[in-house]
Design an enzyme around this catalytic site. Structure first.
Site, PDB file in Angstrom:
ATOM      1  N   TYR A  39       0.835  -1.200   0.000  1.00  0.00           N
ATOM      2  CA  TYR A  39       0.000   0.000   0.000  1.00  0.00           C
ATOM      3  C   TYR A  39       0.874   1.257   0.000  1.00  0.00           C
ATOM      4  CZ  TYR A  39      -2.489   3.949   1.986  1.00  0.00           C
ATOM      5  OH  TYR A  39      -2.970   5.216   2.214  1.00  0.00           O
ATOM      6  N   HIS A  96       0.673  12.888  -6.470  1.00  0.00           N
ATOM      7  CA  HIS A  96       0.206  12.030  -5.380  1.00  0.00           C
ATOM      8  C   HIS A  96       1.128  10.797  -5.238  1.00  0.00           C
ATOM      9  CE1 HIS A  96      -3.630  11.673  -2.917  1.00  0.00           C
ATOM     10  NE2 HIS A  96      -2.999  10.580  -2.581  1.00  0.00           N
ATOM     11  N   THR A 130      -6.062  18.819  -1.497  1.00  0.00           N
ATOM     12  CA  THR A 130      -5.582  17.862  -2.502  1.00  0.00           C
ATOM     13  C   THR A 130      -6.560  17.842  -3.666  1.00  0.00           C
ATOM     14  OG1 THR A 130      -4.456  16.576  -0.821  1.00  0.00           O
ATOM     15  CG2 THR A 130      -4.955  15.437  -2.880  1.00  0.00           C
ATOM     16  N   PRO A 137       1.721  14.931   3.376  1.00  0.00           N
ATOM     17  CA  PRO A 137       0.621  14.234   4.056  1.00  0.00           C
ATOM     18  C   PRO A 137       0.478  12.809   3.533  1.00  0.00           C
ATOM     19  CG  PRO A 137      -0.231  15.678   2.335  1.00  0.00           C
ATOM     20  CD  PRO A 137       1.259  15.901   2.378  1.00  0.00           C
ATOM     21  N   ARG A 188      -4.916   1.138  -7.856  1.00  0.00           N
ATOM     22  CA  ARG A 188      -3.683   0.589  -7.270  1.00  0.00           C
ATOM     23  C   ARG A 188      -3.817  -0.920  -7.221  1.00  0.00           C
ATOM     24  NH1 ARG A 188      -3.969   5.153  -2.633  1.00  0.00           N
ATOM     25  NH2 ARG A 188      -4.019   6.915  -4.048  1.00  0.00           N
ATOM     26  N   ARG A 227       0.271   7.683  -7.397  1.00  0.00           N
ATOM     27  CA  ARG A 227      -0.771   6.748  -6.947  1.00  0.00           C
ATOM     28  C   ARG A 227      -2.115   7.050  -7.595  1.00  0.00           C
ATOM     29  NH1 ARG A 227       0.939   4.661  -2.013  1.00  0.00           N
ATOM     30  NH2 ARG A 227      -0.979   4.820  -0.812  1.00  0.00           N
ATOM     31  N   VAL A 276      11.523  12.230  -4.154  1.00  0.00           N
ATOM     32  CA  VAL A 276      12.706  12.801  -3.481  1.00  0.00           C
ATOM     33  C   VAL A 276      13.304  11.731  -2.557  1.00  0.00           C
ATOM     34  CG1 VAL A 276      13.510  14.547  -1.829  1.00  0.00           C
ATOM     35  CG2 VAL A 276      11.832  15.158  -3.600  1.00  0.00           C
ATOM     36  N   GLY A 321       7.189  11.895   1.194  1.00  0.00           N
ATOM     37  CA  GLY A 321       6.114  11.020   1.652  1.00  0.00           C
ATOM     38  C   GLY A 321       6.629   9.663   2.096  1.00  0.00           C
ATOM     39  N   ARG A 322       6.886   8.790   1.136  1.00  0.00           N
ATOM     40  CA  ARG A 322       7.271   7.414   1.496  1.00  0.00           C
ATOM     41  C   ARG A 322       8.522   7.324   2.365  1.00  0.00           C
ATOM     42  NH1 ARG A 322       5.446   7.279  -3.705  1.00  0.00           N
ATOM     43  NH2 ARG A 322       3.696   5.897  -4.197  1.00  0.00           N
ATOM     44  N   LYS A 379      -2.682  21.146  -3.816  1.00  0.00           N
ATOM     45  CA  LYS A 379      -1.705  20.051  -3.990  1.00  0.00           C
ATOM     46  C   LYS A 379      -2.176  19.104  -5.086  1.00  0.00           C
ATOM     47  CE  LYS A 379       0.240  16.105  -1.418  1.00  0.00           C
ATOM     48  NZ  LYS A 379      -0.507  14.923  -1.830  1.00  0.00           N
ATOM     49  N   LEU A 384      -6.570  18.486   3.221  1.00  0.00           N
ATOM     50  CA  LEU A 384      -8.019  18.291   3.163  1.00  0.00           C
ATOM     51  C   LEU A 384      -8.446  17.478   1.953  1.00  0.00           C
ATOM     52  CD1 LEU A 384     -10.799  19.238   4.393  1.00  0.00           C
ATOM     53  CD2 LEU A 384     -10.756  21.049   2.671  1.00  0.00           C
ATOM     54  N   TYR A 385      -9.300  16.490   2.220  1.00  0.00           N
ATOM     55  CA  TYR A 385     -10.082  15.874   1.150  1.00  0.00           C
ATOM     56  C   TYR A 385     -11.492  16.426   1.270  1.00  0.00           C
ATOM     57  CZ  TYR A 385      -6.658  12.324  -0.197  1.00  0.00           C
ATOM     58  OH  TYR A 385      -5.558  11.684  -0.680  1.00  0.00           O
ATOM     59  N   SER A 437      -2.260  14.435   7.230  1.00  0.00           N
ATOM     60  CA  SER A 437      -3.249  13.922   6.267  1.00  0.00           C
ATOM     61  C   SER A 437      -4.656  13.914   6.850  1.00  0.00           C
ATOM     62  CB  SER A 437      -2.865  12.496   5.864  1.00  0.00           C
ATOM     63  OG  SER A 437      -3.953  11.857   5.241  1.00  0.00           O
TER      64      SER A 437
HETATM   65  C1  LIG Z   1       1.041   5.692   1.780  1.00  0.00           C
HETATM   66  C2  LIG Z   1       0.687   7.030   1.198  1.00  0.00           C
HETATM   67  C3  LIG Z   1      -0.444   7.685   1.638  1.00  0.00           C
HETATM   68  C4  LIG Z   1      -0.761   8.933   1.120  1.00  0.00           C
HETATM   69  N1  LIG Z   1      -1.855   9.593   1.636  1.00  0.00           N
HETATM   70  C5  LIG Z   1      -2.112  10.842   1.196  1.00  0.00           C
HETATM   71  C6  LIG Z   1      -3.153  11.583   1.776  1.00  0.00           C
HETATM   72  O1  LIG Z   1      -3.835  11.137   2.693  1.00  0.00           O
HETATM   73  N2  LIG Z   1      -3.393  12.825   1.283  1.00  0.00           N
HETATM   74  C7  LIG Z   1      -2.638  13.376   0.268  1.00  0.00           C
HETATM   75  O2  LIG Z   1      -2.885  14.507  -0.155  1.00  0.00           O
HETATM   76  N3  LIG Z   1      -1.614  12.697  -0.279  1.00  0.00           N
HETATM   77  C8  LIG Z   1      -1.330  11.461   0.167  1.00  0.00           C
HETATM   78  N4  LIG Z   1      -0.262  10.789  -0.359  1.00  0.00           N
HETATM   79  C9  LIG Z   1       0.614  11.464  -1.345  1.00  0.00           C
HETATM   80  C10 LIG Z   1       1.734  12.239  -0.628  1.00  0.00           C
HETATM   81  O3  LIG Z   1       1.247  13.393  -0.005  1.00  0.00           O
HETATM   82  C11 LIG Z   1       2.819  12.693  -1.595  1.00  0.00           C
HETATM   83  O4  LIG Z   1       2.239  13.390  -2.662  1.00  0.00           O
HETATM   84  C12 LIG Z   1       3.675  11.556  -2.138  1.00  0.00           C
HETATM   85  O5  LIG Z   1       3.866  10.552  -1.180  1.00  0.00           O
HETATM   86  C13 LIG Z   1       5.029  12.091  -2.583  1.00  0.00           C
HETATM   87  O6  LIG Z   1       5.775  11.101  -3.172  1.00  0.00           O
HETATM   88  P1  LIG Z   1       6.919  10.257  -2.413  1.00  0.00           P
HETATM   89  O7  LIG Z   1       6.197   9.244  -1.605  1.00  0.00           O
HETATM   90  O8  LIG Z   1       7.691   9.667  -3.547  1.00  0.00           O
HETATM   91  O9  LIG Z   1       7.720  11.220  -1.569  1.00  0.00           O
HETATM   92  C14 LIG Z   1       0.052   9.524   0.126  1.00  0.00           C
HETATM   93  C15 LIG Z   1       1.194   8.849  -0.321  1.00  0.00           C
HETATM   94  C16 LIG Z   1       1.527   7.617   0.216  1.00  0.00           C
HETATM   95  C17 LIG Z   1       2.779   6.934  -0.261  1.00  0.00           C
HETATM   96  C1  LIG Z   2      -8.780   8.297   0.391  1.00  0.00           C
HETATM   97  C2  LIG Z   2      -7.314   8.150   0.203  1.00  0.00           C
HETATM   98  C3  LIG Z   2      -6.522   8.130   1.463  1.00  0.00           C
HETATM   99  C4  LIG Z   2      -5.059   7.929   1.403  1.00  0.00           C
HETATM  100  C5  LIG Z   2      -4.351   8.403   0.178  1.00  0.00           C
HETATM  101  O1  LIG Z   2      -4.433   9.523  -0.244  1.00  0.00           O
HETATM  102  C6  LIG Z   2      -3.476   7.499  -0.525  1.00  0.00           C
HETATM  103  O2  LIG Z   2      -3.408   6.311  -0.197  1.00  0.00           O
HETATM  104  O3  LIG Z   2      -2.810   7.928  -1.513  1.00  0.00           O
END
Ligand SMILES: Cc1cc2nc3c(=O)[nH]c(=O)nc-3n(C[C@H](O)[C@H](O)[C@H](O)COP(=O)(O)O)c2cc1C
Ligand SMILES: CCCCC(=O)C(=O)O
Length: 398
Positions: free
Chosen positions: A58, A287, A189, A111, A198, A290, A321, A341-342, A263, A162-163, A140
């Site tokens: 995930y 994102h 977002t 987030p 996914r 994703r 990054v 993020g990750r 975003k 915010l969603y 988030s």
């Molecule tokens: C596990 C996971 C959950 C995420 N959940 C959100 C989220 O709740 N809201 C959001 O705007 N972006 C979410 N994102 C996107 C991140 O904010 C971000 O855009 C992204 O992780 C950046 O890429 P990176 O993981 O390569 O750094 C999520 C990303 C991951 C990997």
């Molecule tokens: C409703 C999506 C929540 C988490 C998220 O943004 C993600 O997994 O990328």
């Protein structure tokens, strides 16, 4: 459970040394303590060992063919650095500010939802890590911990992501709660009117725990997942409002006085619209690859957005990054800061708060090194002339 698995990997003697203890800290800061990961990739390897497959997939996964997922990282690799020499780099200052808030470096926490999948302390641990690094965390909307718990966990500058839900009242309530709890900005977002496909989550029948803030505010179908497939996808289908449009930025402005950053923008057209709509900042993001596969790598889209925004508001970038040199490249192409993020999630999965903190510190240390070796003493000294992009190389041939 994760800690048990992790100690099995590192050996039980490898517990984290709190920052208050003297000697070992500096060794850890330089990544030289035995067996501690020395880069983000090694944290990812530890996270993969520590996490159940469903959760690792995930976090790590992207949409469909994962073309954009690979590109987010590969595109950084195609940008070369143009170092300048014989500049006194005995003092490097990485500090910067965003919307008037100071940060020790231009590296922020993106987030990401459901941190309790990685660690029982969830976003409280991440927030403490971000605070210890003097940086801004974007919490988030899908956090495991309640917004109040995170707000009271430590003294830090935080933004709230915010969603917009079909249940507008739920989104509005959380915006107001964020505002009253001292969050400094709303990060809306805009790339997720519906959830991307996914496939790992579909295959794993991903179970997504209901976000801490949402549980009390709305009742969700308890039978999420009955049809098989990804429960996250079903959760998103039930909650997210796919009718979200530019006019809703007006709605959001009408319910909060906080600055609003958008975003998920990767084109000049939308960047201009964001400025017109009154956004206080634009975040170039796909994102983490994703959502829409075959969207451009964010570092490739950054310059187009920066030019379109023309200095009206700060531009941030996230996605891919993994090194301080990546941060340097983003700054050179006009980003005010990057979000990760990750990597932070992997740090959290591997070593809890200490791991999340170490990941941010490593990236900071790497950025400092890149700045020194490129002859830049402050972030303001990092310029377009310090990088050579693919586009530059093609233009040079014409
Ligand atoms: C596990 C996971 C959950 C995420 N959940 C959100 C989220 O709740 N809201 C959001 O705007 N972006 C979410 N994102 C996107 C991140 O904010 C971000 O855009 C992204 O992780 C950046 O890429 P990176 O993981 O390569 O750094 C999520 C990303 C991951 C990997
Ligand atoms: C409703 C999506 C929540 C988490 C998220 O943004 C993600 O997994 O990328």
């Amino acid at each position: 459970m994760y800690f048990t698995r992790f100690s099995a990997i590192l050996g039980s003697s490898q517990s984290f040394t709190p920052s208050s203890s003297p000697g070992p800290k500096s060794l850890e800061a330089r990544g030289m303590e035995d067996n501690l990961p020395v880069n983000v990739r090694e944290y990812q390897e530890l996270a993969e060992k520590a996490l159940p497959k469903m959760y690792y997939d995930y976090i790590n996964g992207g949409a469909e063919d994962e073309h954009t997922l690979r590109e987010n990282i590969a595109a950084y690799g195609r940008i070369l650095l143009r170092p300048r020499v014989l500049i006194d780099v005995s003092k490097i200052n990485m500090s910067t500010s965003l919307l008037g808030y100071d940060m020790s470096s231009p590296i922020m926490v993106a987030p990401t939802g459901a941190h309790k999948l990685a660690n029982p302390e969830g976003e409280v641990a991440t927030a403490r890590a971000a605070a210890a690094c003097n940086t801004i965390m974007v919490l988030s909307f899908a956090s495991s911990c309640k917004i109040e718990e995170v707000a009271s966990s430590c003294n830090a500058i935080r933004f709230y992501q915010l969603y917009v839900y079909k249940r507008r009242d739920v989104s509005a309530t959380l915006v107001r709660r964020a505002e009253s709890l001292g969050f400094k900005a709303i990060v809306l977002t805009v790339d997720t009117p519906v959830l991307g496909r996914r496939e790992a989550d579909i295959r794993n029948k991903m179970i997504f725990p209901q976000p801490g803030n949402v549980v009390d505010l709305m009742s969700l179908d308890n039978d999420l997942g009955a049809e098989g497939g990804s429960k996250l996808e079903q959760f998103a289908r039930e909650t997210l409002d796919p009718s979200l449009s530019w006019k809703d930025v007006e709605w959001l402005k009408s319910i909060t006085s906080l600055p609003i950053l958008l975003k998920g923008i990767v084109t000049a057209e939308d960047a201009r619209k964001a400025v017109e709509a009154g956004a206080a900042g634009v975040i170039v993001s796909n994102h983490g690859a994703r959502q829409l596969d075959y969207a451009p790598a964010t570092i490739s889209a950054l310059e187009e957005v920066v030019k379109a925004v023309a200095g009206a508001v700060p531009v941030l970038v996230d996605g891919g990054v993994r090194r301080g040199t990546d941060v340097f490249k983003a700054l050179a192409l006009g980003a005010k800061a990057v979000m990760v993020g990750r990597p932070v999630f992997f740090g959290l999965a591997a070593r809890g708060e200490a791991g999340a903190r170490h990941v941010i510190e490593m990236l900071k240390n790497e950025l400092e090194l890149a700045m020194a070796l490129c002859g830049c003493r402050s972030v303001a000294e990092v310029t377009r002339a310090h990088v050579l992009t693919e586009g530059d190389r093609i233009r040079a041939l014409l």
